[in-house]
Design a protein around this motif. Sequence first.
Motif, PDB file in Angstrom:
ATOM      1  N   MET A 148       0.845  -1.170   0.000  1.00 23.22           N
ATOM      2  CA  MET A 148       0.000   0.000   0.000  1.00 23.22           C
ATOM      3  C   MET A 148       0.897   1.241   0.000  1.00 23.22           C
ATOM      4  N   LYS A 149       0.563   2.183  -0.836  1.00 27.37           N
ATOM      5  CA  LYS A 149       1.303   3.442  -0.908  1.00 27.37           C
ATOM      6  C   LYS A 149       0.410   4.578  -0.413  1.00 27.37           C
ATOM      7  N   ARG A 150       0.943   5.403   0.505  1.00 27.50           N
ATOM      8  CA  ARG A 150       0.236   6.561   1.051  1.00 27.50           C
ATOM      9  C   ARG A 150       0.933   7.815   0.553  1.00 27.50           C
ATOM     10  N   GLU A 167      -3.041   4.034  -2.440  1.00 28.62           N
ATOM     11  CA  GLU A 167      -2.970   3.221  -3.654  1.00 28.62           C
ATOM     12  C   GLU A 167      -2.492   1.818  -3.295  1.00 28.62           C
ATOM     13  N   GLY A 168      -3.065   0.837  -3.927  1.00 31.86           N
ATOM     14  CA  GLY A 168      -2.625  -0.538  -3.760  1.00 31.86           C
ATOM     15  C   GLY A 168      -3.077  -1.222  -2.490  1.00 31.86           C
ATOM     16  N   ALA A 169      -4.093  -0.703  -1.814  1.00 30.24           N
ATOM     17  CA  ALA A 169      -4.603  -1.355  -0.602  1.00 30.24           C
ATOM     18  C   ALA A 169      -5.422  -2.574  -0.990  1.00 30.24           C
ATOM     19  N   ALA A 170      -5.166  -3.676  -0.320  1.00 25.49           N
ATOM     20  CA  ALA A 170      -5.882  -4.918  -0.607  1.00 25.49           C
ATOM     21  C   ALA A 170      -7.114  -5.098   0.270  1.00 25.49           C
ATOM     22  N   ASN A 179      -1.563   1.602   9.836  1.00 21.80           N
ATOM     23  CA  ASN A 179      -2.540   1.354   8.778  1.00 21.80           C
ATOM     24  C   ASN A 179      -3.707   2.332   8.786  1.00 21.80           C
TER      25      ASN A 179
END
Length: 131
Positions: free
Chosen positions: A1-3, A24-27, A74
């Motif tokens: 995950m990118k913040r 971006e990219g959170a699952a 998170n």
Amino acid sequence: MKRTAVNPWDWSIKLGYNQAEMIEGAARQVICAGQTAVDGEGTPQDPGDMRAQISLALDNLEAVLKGAGLDLSNVVKLGIYATDVDEALKNFDLIGIRFDPYRVIPPMTLLGVTRLAIPGLLFEIEATAAA
């Protein structure tokens, strides 16, 4: 995950939060109910002590996140409710103390309310987390 922090101005950073964060990219995402100063049986603790209630509410938030396999790193959004905003702000260093080791300053909203669901509670914190 990118913040990625989104701050068209820097004044909120000085207060300990970003205006927004692009995730971006959170699952997965975890939506936490408001956490307050209650024990494991739901009994309110520390009547009249805002600082102690903030600390216990943060303990409870961390326990909920841990149950989902996450931690404060998170957290991507906070909603905070206080029966006395000025008193809560005097004790907001506790939020920084908890979040600083993770180097995150999630967007947040602080609202003053006349009371919380359970009499005697002064502070409630809800969170959205992503991983």
